[in-house]
Design a protein around this motif. Structure first.
Motif, mmCIF file in Angstrom:
data_model
loop_
_atom_site.group_PDB
_atom_site.id
_atom_site.type_symbol
_atom_site.label_atom_id
_atom_site.label_comp_id
_atom_site.label_asym_id
_atom_site.label_seq_id
_atom_site.Cartn_x
_atom_site.Cartn_y
_atom_site.Cartn_z
ATOM 1 N N GLN A 375 213.360 15.241 68.951
ATOM 2 C CA GLN A 375 212.861 14.728 70.224
ATOM 3 C C GLN A 375 212.617 15.912 71.151
ATOM 4 O O GLN A 375 213.245 16.963 70.975
ATOM 5 C CB GLN A 375 213.852 13.731 70.850
ATOM 6 N N PRO A 376 211.643 15.819 72.057
ATOM 7 C CA PRO A 376 210.869 14.624 72.379
ATOM 8 C C PRO A 376 209.767 14.307 71.364
ATOM 9 O O PRO A 376 209.400 13.152 71.187
ATOM 10 C CB PRO A 376 210.265 14.970 73.740
ATOM 11 N N ASP A 377 209.202 15.320 70.711
ATOM 12 C CA ASP A 377 208.247 15.077 69.642
ATOM 13 C C ASP A 377 208.967 15.214 68.307
ATOM 14 O O ASP A 377 210.071 15.734 68.238
ATOM 15 C CB ASP A 377 207.082 16.072 69.727
ATOM 16 N N GLU A 378 208.360 14.729 67.252
ATOM 17 C CA GLU A 378 208.931 14.835 65.918
ATOM 18 C C GLU A 378 208.058 15.760 65.094
ATOM 19 O O GLU A 378 206.889 15.463 64.838
ATOM 20 C CB GLU A 378 209.037 13.458 65.260
ATOM 21 N N SER A 379 208.619 16.904 64.707
ATOM 22 C CA SER A 379 207.797 17.886 64.016
ATOM 23 C C SER A 379 208.666 18.869 63.245
ATOM 24 O O SER A 379 209.883 18.923 63.435
ATOM 25 C CB SER A 379 206.928 18.665 65.021
ATOM 26 N N MET A 380 208.027 19.625 62.370
ATOM 27 C CA MET A 380 208.638 20.767 61.699
ATOM 28 C C MET A 380 207.698 21.953 61.862
ATOM 29 O O MET A 380 206.485 21.821 61.635
ATOM 30 C CB MET A 380 208.852 20.502 60.211
ATOM 31 N N ARG A 381 208.253 23.084 62.262
ATOM 32 C CA ARG A 381 207.439 24.292 62.417
ATOM 33 C C ARG A 381 208.095 25.440 61.666
ATOM 34 O O ARG A 381 209.280 25.714 61.849
ATOM 35 C CB ARG A 381 207.319 24.668 63.890
ATOM 36 N N LEU A 382 207.321 26.100 60.846
ATOM 37 C CA LEU A 382 207.775 27.287 60.149
ATOM 38 C C LEU A 382 207.122 28.493 60.817
ATOM 39 O O LEU A 382 205.898 28.661 60.790
ATOM 40 C CB LEU A 382 207.384 27.242 58.671
ATOM 41 N N HIS A 399 202.601 29.999 63.477
ATOM 42 C CA HIS A 399 203.470 29.007 62.847
ATOM 43 C C HIS A 399 202.643 27.984 62.081
ATOM 44 O O HIS A 399 201.490 27.708 62.408
ATOM 45 C CB HIS A 399 204.368 28.308 63.888
ATOM 46 N N LEU A 400 203.263 27.471 61.044
ATOM 47 C CA LEU A 400 202.730 26.326 60.319
ATOM 48 C C LEU A 400 203.381 25.097 60.907
ATOM 49 O O LEU A 400 204.607 25.005 60.999
ATOM 50 C CB LEU A 400 203.059 26.438 58.831
ATOM 51 N N ASN A 401 202.571 24.124 61.308
ATOM 52 C CA ASN A 401 203.093 22.982 62.052
ATOM 53 C C ASN A 401 202.851 21.694 61.291
ATOM 54 O O ASN A 401 201.724 21.374 60.924
ATOM 55 C CB ASN A 401 202.415 22.907 63.427
ATOM 56 N N LEU A 402 203.937 20.957 61.050
ATOM 57 C CA LEU A 402 203.825 19.605 60.515
ATOM 58 C C LEU A 402 204.163 18.660 61.658
ATOM 59 O O LEU A 402 205.330 18.453 61.996
ATOM 60 C CB LEU A 402 204.783 19.372 59.345
ATOM 61 N N ASP A 403 203.112 18.150 62.284
ATOM 62 C CA ASP A 403 203.282 17.174 63.363
ATOM 63 C C ASP A 403 203.147 15.793 62.729
ATOM 64 O O ASP A 403 202.077 15.422 62.239
ATOM 65 C CB ASP A 403 202.207 17.391 64.435
ATOM 66 N N PHE A 404 204.228 15.032 62.739
ATOM 67 C CA PHE A 404 204.227 13.761 62.016
ATOM 68 C C PHE A 404 203.195 12.783 62.559
ATOM 69 O O PHE A 404 202.600 12.023 61.804
ATOM 70 C CB PHE A 404 205.620 13.129 62.062
ATOM 71 N N SER A 405 202.952 12.813 63.874
ATOM 72 C CA SER A 405 201.977 11.886 64.442
ATOM 73 C C SER A 405 200.558 12.236 63.998
ATOM 74 O O SER A 405 199.691 11.364 63.921
ATOM 75 C CB SER A 405 202.070 11.884 65.971
ATOM 76 N N GLU A 406 200.314 13.530 63.711
ATOM 77 C CA GLU A 406 198.994 13.952 63.260
ATOM 78 C C GLU A 406 198.836 13.823 61.751
ATOM 79 O O GLU A 406 197.773 13.466 61.249
ATOM 80 C CB GLU A 406 198.752 15.408 63.679
ATOM 81 N N SER A 407 199.912 14.127 61.009
ATOM 82 C CA SER A 407 199.825 14.139 59.551
ATOM 83 C C SER A 407 199.878 12.742 58.946
ATOM 84 O O SER A 407 199.295 12.488 57.895
ATOM 85 C CB SER A 407 200.965 14.982 58.971
ATOM 86 N N PHE A 408 200.610 11.830 59.608
ATOM 87 C CA PHE A 408 200.780 10.483 59.076
ATOM 88 C C PHE A 408 200.373 9.481 60.145
ATOM 89 O O PHE A 408 200.978 9.419 61.215
ATOM 90 C CB PHE A 408 202.235 10.243 58.657
ATOM 91 N N ARG A 409 199.355 8.697 59.844
ATOM 92 C CA ARG A 409 198.842 7.744 60.822
ATOM 93 C C ARG A 409 199.673 6.464 60.879
ATOM 94 O O ARG A 409 199.559 5.692 61.820
ATOM 95 C CB ARG A 409 197.386 7.403 60.490
ATOM 96 N N ALA A 410 200.490 6.222 59.862
ATOM 97 C CA ALA A 410 201.307 5.019 59.857
ATOM 98 C C ALA A 410 202.325 5.070 60.990
ATOM 99 O O ALA A 410 202.794 6.139 61.385
ATOM 100 C CB ALA A 410 202.026 4.872 58.515
#
Length: 486
Positions: A375-382, A399-410
């Motif tokens: 929180q506040p956003d849900e993500s993983m950054r390397l 950084h490599l960013n895995l933003d869950f709201s962008e990567s997964f539309r569900a």
């Protein structure tokens, strides 16, 4: 998404804050998703002498802001059709008659008893449910924290609930384990080969776990006076996150296989001596300041707080895990109220490269790090370094960013939504086992005892800051600093 089995869920404390903010909205979302069978029921029980219609009106008014754009009048009507309300005194055995009559119509279906009440009532509710014959083989009980204020009181509560429910039926909830990034941490660690060779002392410099709140005690000063940040947050939420980071790969995803490995981590935590408590822990208490641009009162000025209170609203701890994988790697945990932002994250700081071949080009760059944010956003950054465009060898952080709201539309499930579904399905993986809970209490008790015996007050910090200066000093002694840049 698979349909849930037919179930009856009894929400004790059905008019309370947790039921209205989290539990009913979570169940509504599952009705909206089409996973709740038509015959499943929600039975809310509380002291308030309300009619069913009055309760449903209260529930709709209270829940609607937490549903936001997901609120739909037709869906709410379909959801409300599944809800019954039982005004009752949970301490009076006679109050269970109407509840028992309703449940007796479906003795073979899944029954989930959710104790959304003070733990003071857990034993009484369990005893009355048992005496009324309402606990079946297909029953589960979900118990909310805090389970006690120390090891002995925790055991008393577990014994009381355990007199009527088998361990496989007891779901000790920690909502942080239901958060999407925590699930992804498990997937990252045990579904990929990439990180496993580096997930150890040879490559990890330190680990930082932060759960920060902007809120104060929000009118619950009398409750918080008997709890404090160590009991309220670190003993459960932060230690559970530490376990997931540090656990060994389990042989399978079986609930006990996962929880066995978490237990090993808790039992491997270096115990505290009184000298360790002084050197490796910091407790703080917020004073008046400003949060998000608005002035706020200090903790001792909050309603229900005793003058001169020594209750901590902030705690930072340096933990050490005595295993071959983690020996020598410090784990820093911190949590506090009235901090600059609402933040929950895990930071894995990797070591510097063993030999810097680029000379001055590497100056000012930080070591690689992985940031898992809840929180506040849900993500993983390397975080890595790369060469800037141009003719000079100048390195720059990227950084490599895995933003869950962008990567997964569900739509992502809220933590309580996921955990309620798991409880209905009987999946225990994301719930805390009794021996885990006792190991966590055993580790924090020396801290509580040392603080109680000390005449020192918690260190003051200004509301809107990141805690007392001693928290930064806790890391600086190891040449480290809290991650406060991202």
């Amino acid at each position: 998404m698979k349909t849930l089995p037919d179930f009856d869920m009894v929400l004790f404390g059905g008019t309370g804050d947790l039921a209205m903010r989290k539990l009913l909205p979570a169940l509504y979302q599952q009705v909206r998703a089409g996973t709740v069978p038509q015959g499943s029921r929600i039975l809310a029980a509380a002291r308030k002498p309300l009619s069913r219609e009055a309760f449903l009106e209260l529930a709709e008014t209270t829940c609607r802001p937490f549903l936001g754009a997901d609120y739909d009048a037709d869906t709410w009507r379909a959801f409300a059709a599944r809800i019954s309300y039982f005004p009752m005194d949970v301490q009076a055995g006679a109050s269970y008659g109407a509840l028992g009559a309703a449940l007796g119509l479906h003795p073979d279906r899944v029954r989930v008893f959710y104790y959304s009440t003070s733990p003071d009532f857990f034993a009484t509710i369990s005893d009355h449910l048992g005496a009324a014959g309402l606990i079946t083989e297909a029953s589960r009980v979900v118990v909310e924290k805090p389970l006690g204020h120390d090891l002995d009181s925790s055991r008393e509560i577990n014994d009381a609930v355990g007199r009527h429910f088998a361990e496989r039926q007891i779901f000790r909830i920690d909502h942080y384990l239901g958060k999407e990034p925590v699930q992804n941490l498990l997937a990252l660690r045990f579904g990929n080969v990439l990180f496993e060779p580096m997930w150890r002392r040879e490559w990890v410099q330190d680990v930082q776990i932060t759960v920060a709140e902007q809120l104060g005690v929000e009118g619950r000063g009398d409750f918080y006076e008997g709890t404090g940040a160590l009991r309220d947050m670190l003993q459960n939420h932060l230690l559970q996150l530490l376990c997931i980071v540090a656990m060994e790969p389990p042989p399978s995803s079986d609930p006990d296989a996962v929880r066995d490995e978490k237990l090993k981590v808790l039992r491997s935590l270096k115990p505290f001596t009184p000298a360790d408590v002084a050197a490796r822990t910091v407790r703080g208490q917020y004073k008046a300041g400003a949060v998000a641009g608005a002035p706020v009162a200090g903790y001792v000025e909050e309603p229900g707080v005793a003058p001169g209170s020594r209750t901590e609203t902030f705690v930072a701890v340096k933990a050490e895990i005595e295993t071959w994988r983690w020996a020598g790697v410090p784990f820093f945990l911190r949590t506090g109220k009235r901090m600059p932002e609402k933040l929950a994250e895990i930071v894995i700081n990797f070591r510097q490269v063993p030999h810097a071949i680029f000379g001055e080009a590497t100056q000012g760059t930080r070591s690689n790090r992985l940031i898992i944010r809840m929180q506040p956003d849900e993500s993983m950054r390397l975080h890595l370094v790369a060469k800037q465009p141009g003719d000079a060898m100048a390195l720059h952080p990227v950084h490599l960013n895995l933003d869950f709201s962008e990567s997964f539309r569900a739509r992502r499930l809220e933590a309580y939504e996921r955990l309620l579904m798991d409880a209905i399905r009987g999946r225990l993986t994301l719930f805390v086992r009794r021996d885990e809970q006792e190991a966590a209490w055993r580790w924090v008790e020396p801290i509580l005892e040392s603080w109680a015996a000390s005449e020192d007050r918690p260190k003051a910090y200004t509301a809107g800051s990141w805690g007392p200066a001693a928290s930064s000093a806790l890391l600086s002694r190891d040449g480290l600093a809290w991650n406060e840049e991202d």
